[in-house]
Every structure is written in structure tokens, then in C-alpha cells.
Scaffold this motif. Structure first.
Motif, PDB file in Angstrom:
ATOM      1  N   LEU A 232      36.636 -45.823-110.837  1.00  0.00           N
ATOM      2  CA  LEU A 232      36.965 -47.034-110.207  1.00  0.00           C
ATOM      3  C   LEU A 232      37.646 -47.872-111.147  1.00  0.00           C
ATOM      4  CD1 LEU A 232      33.458 -47.396-108.497  1.00  0.00           C
ATOM      5  CD2 LEU A 232      35.550 -46.185-107.575  1.00  0.00           C
ATOM      6  N   ASN A 233      38.234 -49.051-110.584  1.00  0.00           N
ATOM      7  CA  ASN A 233      38.531 -50.062-111.155  1.00  0.00           C
ATOM      8  C   ASN A 233      37.507 -51.238-110.997  1.00  0.00           C
ATOM      9  OD1 ASN A 233      39.158 -51.387-108.690  1.00  0.00           O
ATOM     10  ND2 ASN A 233      41.100 -50.981-108.818  1.00  0.00           N
ATOM     11  N   SER A 234      37.692 -52.315-111.648  1.00  0.00           N
ATOM     12  CA  SER A 234      36.836 -53.393-111.864  1.00  0.00           C
ATOM     13  C   SER A 234      36.583 -53.923-110.353  1.00  0.00           C
ATOM     14  CB  SER A 234      37.066 -54.568-112.616  1.00  0.00           C
ATOM     15  OG  SER A 234      38.674 -55.092-112.320  1.00  0.00           O
ATOM     16  N   LEU A 235      37.267 -53.822-109.219  1.00  0.00           N
ATOM     17  CA  LEU A 235      36.924 -54.031-108.087  1.00  0.00           C
ATOM     18  C   LEU A 235      36.454 -53.022-107.121  1.00  0.00           C
ATOM     19  CD1 LEU A 235      40.841 -55.925-107.216  1.00  0.00           C
ATOM     20  CD2 LEU A 235      38.700 -56.903-107.837  1.00  0.00           C
ATOM     21  N   GLY A 236      36.037 -52.116-107.846  1.00  0.00           N
ATOM     22  CA  GLY A 236      35.365 -51.103-106.877  1.00  0.00           C
ATOM     23  C   GLY A 236      36.088 -50.069-106.291  1.00  0.00           C
ATOM     24  N   ARG A 237      37.495 -50.224-106.402  1.00  0.00           N
ATOM     25  CA  ARG A 237      38.426 -49.132-105.845  1.00  0.00           C
ATOM     26  C   ARG A 237      38.730 -47.981-106.745  1.00  0.00           C
ATOM     27  NH1 ARG A 237      42.040 -54.531-104.393  1.00  0.00           N
ATOM     28  NH2 ARG A 237      40.552 -55.451-102.646  1.00  0.00           N
ATOM     29  N   ARG A 238      39.406 -47.148-106.090  1.00  0.00           N
ATOM     30  CA  ARG A 238      39.894 -45.570-106.893  1.00  0.00           C
ATOM     31  C   ARG A 238      40.948 -46.220-107.866  1.00  0.00           C
ATOM     32  NH1 ARG A 238      39.320 -40.347-105.635  1.00  0.00           N
ATOM     33  NH2 ARG A 238      38.360 -40.866-103.389  1.00  0.00           N
ATOM     34  N   LEU A 239      40.750 -45.568-109.062  1.00  0.00           N
ATOM     35  CA  LEU A 239      41.489 -45.977-110.025  1.00  0.00           C
ATOM     36  C   LEU A 239      42.914 -45.337-109.875  1.00  0.00           C
ATOM     37  CD1 LEU A 239      41.746 -46.846-112.991  1.00  0.00           C
ATOM     38  CD2 LEU A 239      41.330 -44.431-113.959  1.00  0.00           C
ATOM     39  N   SER A 240      44.069 -45.861-110.101  1.00  0.00           N
ATOM     40  CA  SER A 240      45.309 -45.238-109.831  1.00  0.00           C
ATOM     41  C   SER A 240      45.770 -44.599-110.674  1.00  0.00           C
ATOM     42  CB  SER A 240      46.403 -46.662-109.490  1.00  0.00           C
ATOM     43  OG  SER A 240      46.677 -47.312-110.275  1.00  0.00           O
ATOM     44  N   ARG A 241      46.957 -43.996-110.699  1.00  0.00           N
ATOM     45  CA  ARG A 241      47.561 -43.125-111.602  1.00  0.00           C
ATOM     46  C   ARG A 241      48.255 -44.239-112.884  1.00  0.00           C
ATOM     47  NH1 ARG A 241      52.246 -40.766-110.367  1.00  0.00           N
ATOM     48  NH2 ARG A 241      52.180 -42.003-108.377  1.00  0.00           N
ATOM     49  N   GLN A 242      48.709 -45.388-112.084  1.00  0.00           N
ATOM     50  CA  GLN A 242      49.404 -46.201-113.212  1.00  0.00           C
ATOM     51  C   GLN A 242      48.477 -46.921-114.043  1.00  0.00           C
ATOM     52  OE1 GLN A 242      49.596 -46.100-109.650  1.00  0.00           O
ATOM     53  NE2 GLN A 242      51.897 -45.648-109.486  1.00  0.00           N
ATOM     54  N   SER A 243      47.188 -47.191-113.434  1.00  0.00           N
ATOM     55  CA  SER A 243      46.017 -47.989-114.287  1.00  0.00           C
ATOM     56  C   SER A 243      45.489 -46.792-115.280  1.00  0.00           C
ATOM     57  CB  SER A 243      44.956 -48.199-113.312  1.00  0.00           C
ATOM     58  OG  SER A 243      45.434 -49.391-112.240  1.00  0.00           O
ATOM     59  N   ALA A 244      45.699 -45.539-114.847  1.00  0.00           N
ATOM     60  CA  ALA A 244      45.223 -44.539-115.846  1.00  0.00           C
ATOM     61  C   ALA A 244      46.096 -44.673-117.327  1.00  0.00           C
ATOM     62  CB  ALA A 244      45.099 -43.181-115.244  1.00  0.00           C
ATOM     63  N   TYR A 245      47.439 -44.670-116.723  1.00  0.00           N
ATOM     64  CA  TYR A 245      48.352 -44.853-117.646  1.00  0.00           C
ATOM     65  C   TYR A 245      48.042 -46.092-118.779  1.00  0.00           C
ATOM     66  CZ  TYR A 245      52.978 -45.140-119.940  1.00  0.00           C
ATOM     67  OH  TYR A 245      53.952 -45.136-121.031  1.00  0.00           O
ATOM     68  N   GLN A 246      47.706 -46.848-118.196  1.00  0.00           N
ATOM     69  CA  GLN A 246      47.541 -48.253-119.133  1.00  0.00           C
ATOM     70  C   GLN A 246      46.297 -47.996-119.931  1.00  0.00           C
ATOM     71  OE1 GLN A 246      49.611 -50.766-119.412  1.00  0.00           O
ATOM     72  NE2 GLN A 246      50.853 -49.578-118.018  1.00  0.00           N
ATOM     73  N   VAL A 247      45.311 -47.034-119.457  1.00  0.00           N
ATOM     74  CA  VAL A 247      44.088 -47.102-120.191  1.00  0.00           C
ATOM     75  C   VAL A 247      44.544 -46.188-121.284  1.00  0.00           C
ATOM     76  CG1 VAL A 247      42.099 -45.676-120.027  1.00  0.00           C
ATOM     77  CG2 VAL A 247      42.456 -47.086-118.122  1.00  0.00           C
ATOM     78  N   LEU A 248      45.700 -45.134-121.368  1.00  0.00           N
ATOM     79  CA  LEU A 248      45.915 -44.265-122.502  1.00  0.00           C
ATOM     80  C   LEU A 248      46.631 -45.187-123.338  1.00  0.00           C
ATOM     81  CD1 LEU A 248      45.901 -41.141-122.775  1.00  0.00           C
ATOM     82  CD2 LEU A 248      45.151 -41.855-120.530  1.00  0.00           C
ATOM     83  N   ARG A 249      47.420 -46.017-122.969  1.00  0.00           N
ATOM     84  CA  ARG A 249      48.356 -46.935-123.851  1.00  0.00           C
ATOM     85  C   ARG A 249      47.144 -47.687-124.742  1.00  0.00           C
ATOM     86  NH1 ARG A 249      53.485 -49.738-121.523  1.00  0.00           N
ATOM     87  NH2 ARG A 249      53.637 -50.034-123.681  1.00  0.00           N
ATOM     88  N   GLN A 250      46.377 -48.258-123.710  1.00  0.00           N
ATOM     89  CA  GLN A 250      45.385 -49.308-124.481  1.00  0.00           C
ATOM     90  C   GLN A 250      44.573 -48.478-125.560  1.00  0.00           C
ATOM     91  OE1 GLN A 250      44.932 -52.846-124.485  1.00  0.00           O
ATOM     92  NE2 GLN A 250      43.612 -52.191-126.329  1.00  0.00           N
ATOM     93  N   ALA A 251      44.147 -47.393-125.194  1.00  0.00           N
ATOM     94  CA  ALA A 251      43.375 -46.564-126.134  1.00  0.00           C
ATOM     95  C   ALA A 251      44.233 -45.976-127.324  1.00  0.00           C
ATOM     96  CB  ALA A 251      42.735 -45.184-125.470  1.00  0.00           C
ATOM     97  N   ALA A 252      45.398 -45.495-127.020  1.00  0.00           N
ATOM     98  CA  ALA A 252      46.235 -45.341-128.306  1.00  0.00           C
ATOM     99  C   ALA A 252      46.493 -46.342-129.155  1.00  0.00           C
ATOM    100  CB  ALA A 252      47.705 -44.995-127.949  1.00  0.00           C
ATOM    101  N   ALA A 253      46.727 -47.768-128.641  1.00  0.00           N
ATOM    102  CA  ALA A 253      46.826 -48.962-129.589  1.00  0.00           C
ATOM    103  C   ALA A 253      45.358 -49.320-130.401  1.00  0.00           C
ATOM    104  CB  ALA A 253      46.992 -50.154-128.840  1.00  0.00           C
ATOM    105  N   THR A 254      44.289 -48.960-129.732  1.00  0.00           N
ATOM    106  CA  THR A 254      43.072 -49.072-130.463  1.00  0.00           C
ATOM    107  C   THR A 254      42.797 -48.143-131.429  1.00  0.00           C
ATOM    108  OG1 THR A 254      42.157 -50.179-128.272  1.00  0.00           O
ATOM    109  CG2 THR A 254      40.589 -49.435-129.942  1.00  0.00           C
ATOM    110  N   ALA A 255      43.342 -47.243-131.095  1.00  0.00           N
ATOM    111  CA  ALA A 255      43.169 -45.984-132.240  1.00  0.00           C
ATOM    112  C   ALA A 255      44.481 -45.980-133.352  1.00  0.00           C
ATOM    113  CB  ALA A 255      43.262 -44.448-131.384  1.00  0.00           C
TER     114      ALA A 255
END
Length: 319
Positions: A232-255
Motif C-alpha cells: 500500500l501507499n500511505s493513503l491505504g491504496r495499492r502501490l503503483s509501479r511508478q511509486s515502486a520505482y521511486q522506492v528503488l531510487r530512494q533506497a539506492a540514494a540511501t545506500a
């Protein structure tokens, strides 16, 4: 309100484009993501034809299709030049459209049949090494709801080699069945609605369990009509592909990774690391859901290139 397509009321594609898209949906059973990609290509083709005042499909000639290729590659008008891969994909779409029009009796001649799609050099998929993947998986803060969700996403992507769309469409029930009986495997719905079963490793199971117990209930309460989606996203809706991509980018930056990372990077890494570990290419083919082993064999080229690099760096008489 949905946006009207450029061919909906008039224009050269007004008859053929809707019929072809319906054919792909109903008879071919293509996924929504694939259809969206075809629509984007058709919009470009419709834009090009309209700019040349071609408003009748029967008035399109071979020179017009060739001109479309040039138009894409050079970026005529208020557009940027398209990458060779994008030009090739658009031309394949246009060729398929014209072939369908003839087969379905909507046109008398296939004017795109002799237009050659530019050949692309073999592009080896970019895989992360094991240390980079480990850093990426460790990046989310598991003490937060967001971090629990992100870690579950990353572990599922790398642990199964699934496409990001396959992970985002998973429901809670899909995972609770696997958590109850890990030997049963996780069922994924891939391209063309083809189903396959993949093992789910202990790290992915632990990350999913943590998300289901400590993370998902928090965001589920934020939704007026909570659905069955696993992620889910923070609104309780299904996570989108676009949001998943942002998760990867943020994780890569943090790492602190200085390489381009996308959801497909983890799919590439999954395949490459399996082959490096001695897995048979046909087993990897089944796990990835490739219809042809030829598609999977490109990963063997990656491992051979890796071996060559190690040899050149390590052997005293390699150079």
C-alpha cells in the motif's frame, strides 16, 4: 473524465486504432501495461499524421511510414529526438497496426510491410553485484511503516526475480497462502496472463510478515475502502509501479550507490546471480517467466563477460 485519444473522432487512425486495441485486449489478452505502451506509440503516430494533414488511413503511404521513423529520430517539431530503442518500438507498433488493418479488411494494402525496423546492438542487462544488492536491501528503516513496506517490496523483487507490475498486483491472500505453506511457492501473473510459481526465500518471507503484522494495518486504517492489495501507499491504496520505482531510487540514494537502479535492475541481478551460482539457464527461464530460452540466454553473456573481467584483472599473463 478520461482524455479523448487523438484518433477518437477524426483523423487517419479513427477506424483502425480502436479496432486493433480491442483485438489486442479481447483476442490476444495483452496486459493493461502493454496496451498503454501501444497507445503511447499510436498517439505519436497520430500526431505525426495530423501534422502532415493526413486524415484518411487509406492515404498513408510507405513514404509516410518511413517519414515517421525520421520524425521520431530527429525530433522534428516541439519534441526531443527519441532513443533508437524507442524508434524501433514505435515502428514495430505501426507495422503491426497496418498488418492488422489488412488482415481485418480495414485497408487494402500493407504500406508498412517493407519499412525496415532499425537493428539495435545487443544490450547486456545491467546487474548489481551482491554487495550492492545487500546495501540496497538494508537501506529502508525497518522501524518505520514506510521502511517495512519498502523492505518487503525490495526483498520480493530480488527474491523472486518478478517484474515490478507482478509484485504490485499481489494481494494479501497471495502471500498468506505462501507463508502458511512455503513449499507451495508464490503464484505470479505475468505477461499475457501467464501464471508461474516461484519459490519464496526466508528473507522475503520475514520481510513480508513484518510488513503484514507491523506496517500494513497502520496504512490500511487510513483507507475508506481498504482493498486486498499487499503493498500500500500511505493513503491505504495499492502501490503503483511508478511509486515502486521511486522506492528503488530512494533506497539506492540511501545506500550510496552511484549506479542507475530500477525495479528491473533487481530482476537482472536475480537472474545473473543465479547463473553465477551454477543454476541451469532453463530453470532461470522458468523463474523469470520467459516464453523462450533465447531471452534468458542474454544473461549467460553477462556472466561470461564477468568471467572475462575477472580473468583480465587477476591473471598475470592475461594482458
Amino acid at each position: 473524465m478520461t482524455r479523448a485519444e487523438p484518433w477518437s473522432d477524426h483523423g487517419a487512425l479513427s477506424r483502425v486504432a480502436p479496432a486493433w486495441l480491442d483485438h489486442l485486449l479481447v483476442e490476444r489478452g495483452l496486459s493493461a501495461n502493454t496496451l498503454d505502451a501501444y497507445r503511447r506509440d499510436l498517439r505519436r503516430y497520430a500526431e505525426y499524421l495530423a501534422a502532415r494533414h493526413i486524415d484518411d488511413f487509406d492515404k498513408i503511404g510507405e513514404a509516410d511510414v518511413q517519414g515517421f521513423q525520421h520524425w521520431l529520430a530527429t525530433g522534428e517539431g516541439p519534441r526531443a529526438p527519441q532513443a533508437p530503442a524507442s524508434v524501433a518500438r514505435c515502428l514495430v507498433t505501426v507495422r503491426n497496426l497496418h498488418r492488422f488493418a489488412v488482415d481485418d479488411g480495414l485497408a487494402s494494402q500493407d504500406v508498412a510491410a517493407n519499412v525496415q525496423v532499425p537493428r539495435l546492438g545487443t544490450r547486456l542487462p545491467k546487474a548489481l553485484d551482491v554487495q550492492q544488492v545487500q546495501a540496497l536491501l538494508d537501506a529502508p528503516d525497518a522501524e518505520t511503516t514506510t521502511g517495512l513496506r519498502d523492505r518487503a517490496l525490495l526483498e520480493l523483487l530480488y527474491g523472486t526475480g518478478a517484474r515490478v507490475s507482478e509484485i504490485c498486483q499481489l494481494d494479501v491472500d497471495d502471500l498468506t497462502r505462501v507463508l502458511a505453506a512455503p513449499e507451495a511457492g508464490l503464484r505470479l501473473l505475468g505477461k499475457g496472463n501467464k501464471e508461474r510459481v516461484v519459490p519464496l526465500g526466508s528473507y522475503a518471507r520475514e520481510a513480508v510478515e513484518a510488513w503484514l503484522v507491523r506496517g500494513r494495518p497502520v496504512w490500511q486504517q487510513a483507507a475508506r475502502n481498504p482493498g486486498p492489495a499487499l503493498l500500500l501507499n500511505s493513503l491505504g491504496r495499492r502501490l503503483s509501479r511508478q511509486s515502486a520505482y521511486q522506492v528503488l531510487r530512494q533506497a539506492a540514494a540511501t545506500a550510496g550507490l552511484d549506479v542507475e537502479v530500477s525495479p528491473h535492475s533487481l530482476r537482472h541481478s536475480f537472474a545473473t546471480h543465479l547463473l553465477d551460482g551454477g543454476a541451469d539457464v532453463r530453470v532461470v527461464q522458468e523463474l523469470l517467466g520467459h516464453s523462450s530460452v533465447t531471452t534468458t540466454q542474454i544473461y549467460t553473456m553477462v556472466t561470461v563477460e564477468h568471467l572475462r573481467e575477472v580473468y583480465l584483472d587477476s591473471h598475470p599473463r592475461a594482458r
